[in-house]
Scaffold this active site. Structure first.
Site, PDB file in Angstrom:
ATOM      1  N   LYS A 150      66.944 -18.778 -13.450  1.00 22.31           N
ATOM      2  CA  LYS A 150      66.163 -17.674 -13.335  1.00 22.31           C
ATOM      3  C   LYS A 150      66.350 -16.870 -14.599  1.00 22.31           C
ATOM      4  O   LYS A 150      67.427 -16.448 -14.956  1.00 22.31           O
ATOM      5  CB  LYS A 150      66.828 -16.947 -12.133  1.00 22.31           C
ATOM      6  CG  LYS A 150      66.618 -17.378 -10.788  1.00 22.31           C
ATOM      7  CD  LYS A 150      65.135 -16.633 -10.184  1.00 22.31           C
ATOM      8  CE  LYS A 150      64.864 -17.093  -9.014  1.00 22.31           C
ATOM      9  NZ  LYS A 150      63.456 -16.687  -8.283  1.00 22.31           N
ATOM     10  N   ASP A 182      62.159 -19.508 -14.282  1.00 20.65           N
ATOM     11  CA  ASP A 182      61.374 -18.660 -13.360  1.00 20.65           C
ATOM     12  C   ASP A 182      61.534 -17.202 -13.800  1.00 20.65           C
ATOM     13  O   ASP A 182      62.529 -16.885 -13.599  1.00 20.65           O
ATOM     14  CB  ASP A 182      61.678 -18.856 -11.748  1.00 20.65           C
ATOM     15  CG  ASP A 182      60.881 -18.046 -10.914  1.00 20.65           C
ATOM     16  OD1 ASP A 182      59.794 -17.325 -11.391  1.00 20.65           O
ATOM     17  OD2 ASP A 182      61.034 -18.094  -9.594  1.00 20.65           O
ATOM     18  N   GLU A 227      57.828 -20.241 -15.226  1.00 17.03           N
ATOM     19  CA  GLU A 227      57.108 -19.604 -14.047  1.00 17.03           C
ATOM     20  C   GLU A 227      56.657 -18.184 -14.251  1.00 17.03           C
ATOM     21  O   GLU A 227      57.566 -17.440 -14.379  1.00 17.03           O
ATOM     22  CB  GLU A 227      57.682 -19.594 -12.774  1.00 17.03           C
ATOM     23  CG  GLU A 227      58.019 -21.011 -12.197  1.00 17.03           C
ATOM     24  CD  GLU A 227      58.777 -21.059 -10.788  1.00 17.03           C
ATOM     25  OE1 GLU A 227      58.514 -20.174  -9.845  1.00 17.03           O
ATOM     26  OE2 GLU A 227      59.348 -22.063 -10.677  1.00 17.03           O
ATOM     27  N   ASP A 243      52.923 -19.135  -9.951  1.00 18.14           N
ATOM     28  CA  ASP A 243      53.732 -19.100  -8.628  1.00 18.14           C
ATOM     29  C   ASP A 243      53.067 -18.126  -7.757  1.00 18.14           C
ATOM     30  O   ASP A 243      52.255 -18.142  -6.955  1.00 18.14           O
ATOM     31  CB  ASP A 243      55.091 -18.843  -9.026  1.00 18.14           C
ATOM     32  CG  ASP A 243      56.088 -18.614  -7.719  1.00 18.14           C
ATOM     33  OD1 ASP A 243      55.693 -18.771  -6.628  1.00 18.14           O
ATOM     34  OD2 ASP A 243      57.250 -18.443  -7.983  1.00 18.14           O
ATOM     35  N   LYS A 252      55.000 -22.616  -2.440  1.00 17.01           N
ATOM     36  CA  LYS A 252      55.970 -22.169  -1.456  1.00 17.01           C
ATOM     37  C   LYS A 252      55.432 -21.895  -0.224  1.00 17.01           C
ATOM     38  O   LYS A 252      54.822 -21.044   0.200  1.00 17.01           O
ATOM     39  CB  LYS A 252      56.502 -20.799  -2.006  1.00 17.01           C
ATOM     40  CG  LYS A 252      57.189 -20.944  -3.131  1.00 17.01           C
ATOM     41  CD  LYS A 252      58.283 -19.694  -3.890  1.00 17.01           C
ATOM     42  CE  LYS A 252      59.031 -19.967  -5.081  1.00 17.01           C
ATOM     43  NZ  LYS A 252      59.205 -18.655  -5.837  1.00 17.01           N
TER      44      LYS A 252
END
Length: 323
Positions: free
Chosen positions: A134, A162, A191, A214, A236
């Site tokens: 992250k 991300d 992302e 995303d 997702k």
């Protein structure tokens, strides 16, 4: 004869789980159990705070209406909030034995904390070394330095990053400056680095760092298409919708020559095991993004293999409604 039970769970999270500036103390959701004759189907409805459009209360209301109709012999509606569509379609697919049992329990480990500990953990990883970091929570320059150190130290490592649209273009460029150009091809994708799609596209073109969509996937004007610098689409299901919608997205992604990655929205162990089955079925050549169970303190109904976390059985959950 059709029977329905709708349960509610609330699982304490590990300290320090933050979603878009909101600390997540518990993960709350609903579990659906469908029964028809001797057949059973389970599904999870768990809107993700700060990311799902619907609240848990709205999801519960929609689910109750659908489940009452199903118990009376009707099919589920197509037009439902994404988390409800996903949970109900999973339960129906399990009931009809349309969701294959084979599962892909490989995880791209989520890297948090001390780079030295990360290095040891990643070095010991068997098979294909793919990990997730992250970025965007701290200074962009710091993120760039950590990514550079990991890629330099482990020549067979690929990273998925991300940023959750957290960077301005200037900050994204600051990150890139600290990742050596020779290492950038081992960033599988980053992302949504910037606040707008156009800025993210420009970033990819100018830095040679591939990006993935995303948040964009859930926007009404989004279309899957091949474009320079875009390598993947992150799907997702809790945020996207039904199994049919997920299948359609995977198909469109593969047809465009892109990688489709099935990814978690911090579901319970029950939802995660179903995502692992979905990944094995629809994206067998791609490691899914499912390393979120250790953010929780308990599993729910279905165990994740090798997890030592305690398990809550259905009998320990609150019953919201029974037909």
């Amino acid at each position: 004869m059709r029977q329905v039970t709708l349960y509610r769970y609330s699982v304490p999270m590990e300290a320090g789980v933050v979603l878009r500036n909101q600390r997540l103390k518990t993960r709350d959701g609903l579990i659906v159990r469908l029964q028809e004759d001797e057949r059973l189907g389970w599904g999870e409805i768990a809107p993700l705070p700060e990311f799902s459009l619907e609240t848990l209360a709205e999801a519960e209301s929609a689910a109750l209406e659908q489940l009452a109709a199903w118990a009376a012999g009707h099919a589920f509606s197509e037009d439902l909030p994404p988390s409800v569509a996903f949970g109900l379609s999973c339960a129906q697919a399990e009931l009809d034995q349309h969701l294959p049992q084979a599962a892909d329990y490989r995880k791209a480990p989520l890297c948090n904390g001390d780079p030295d500990e990360l290095f040891e953990m990643l070095q010991a990883m068997p098979g294909e070394k793919v990990a997730k970091v992250k970025v965007g929570l701290y200074e962009a320059v710091r993120d760039g330095m950590i990514v550079n150190v990991l890629l330099e130290a482990l020549p067979d490592l690929k990273l998925r990053l991300d940023a959750n649209r957290s960077w301005t273009r200037a900050k994204a460029d600051g990150f890139a400056r600290y990742v050596a150009p020779s290492l950038r091809s081992r960033i599988a994708f980053l992302e949504e680095p910037c606040k707008t799609r156009e800025e993210s596209r420009e970033f990819a073109r100018e830095t040679g760092i591939n990006i993935a969509w995303d948040e964009s996937v859930r926007e009404a004007d989004f279309r899957v298409e091949a474009e320079p610098g875009v390598s993947a689409i992150v799907i997702k299901p809790t945020l996207v919708g039904s199994l049919a919608r997920c299948q359609q997205l995977v198909q469109e992604t593969h047809q465009a020559g892109l990688t489709a990655v099935i990814s978690s929205s911090i579901e319970s162990s029950l939802g995660l095991t179903q995502l692992a089955r979905l990944a094995s079925w629809l994206t067998p050549d791609t490691i899914p993004g499912l390393d979120t169970l250790d953010l929780m303190q308990t599993q729910v109904i279905q165990r994740w293999p090798d997890s030592a976390l305690p398990l809550l059985a259905a009998e320990q959950l609150d019953v919201v409604w029974q037909s």
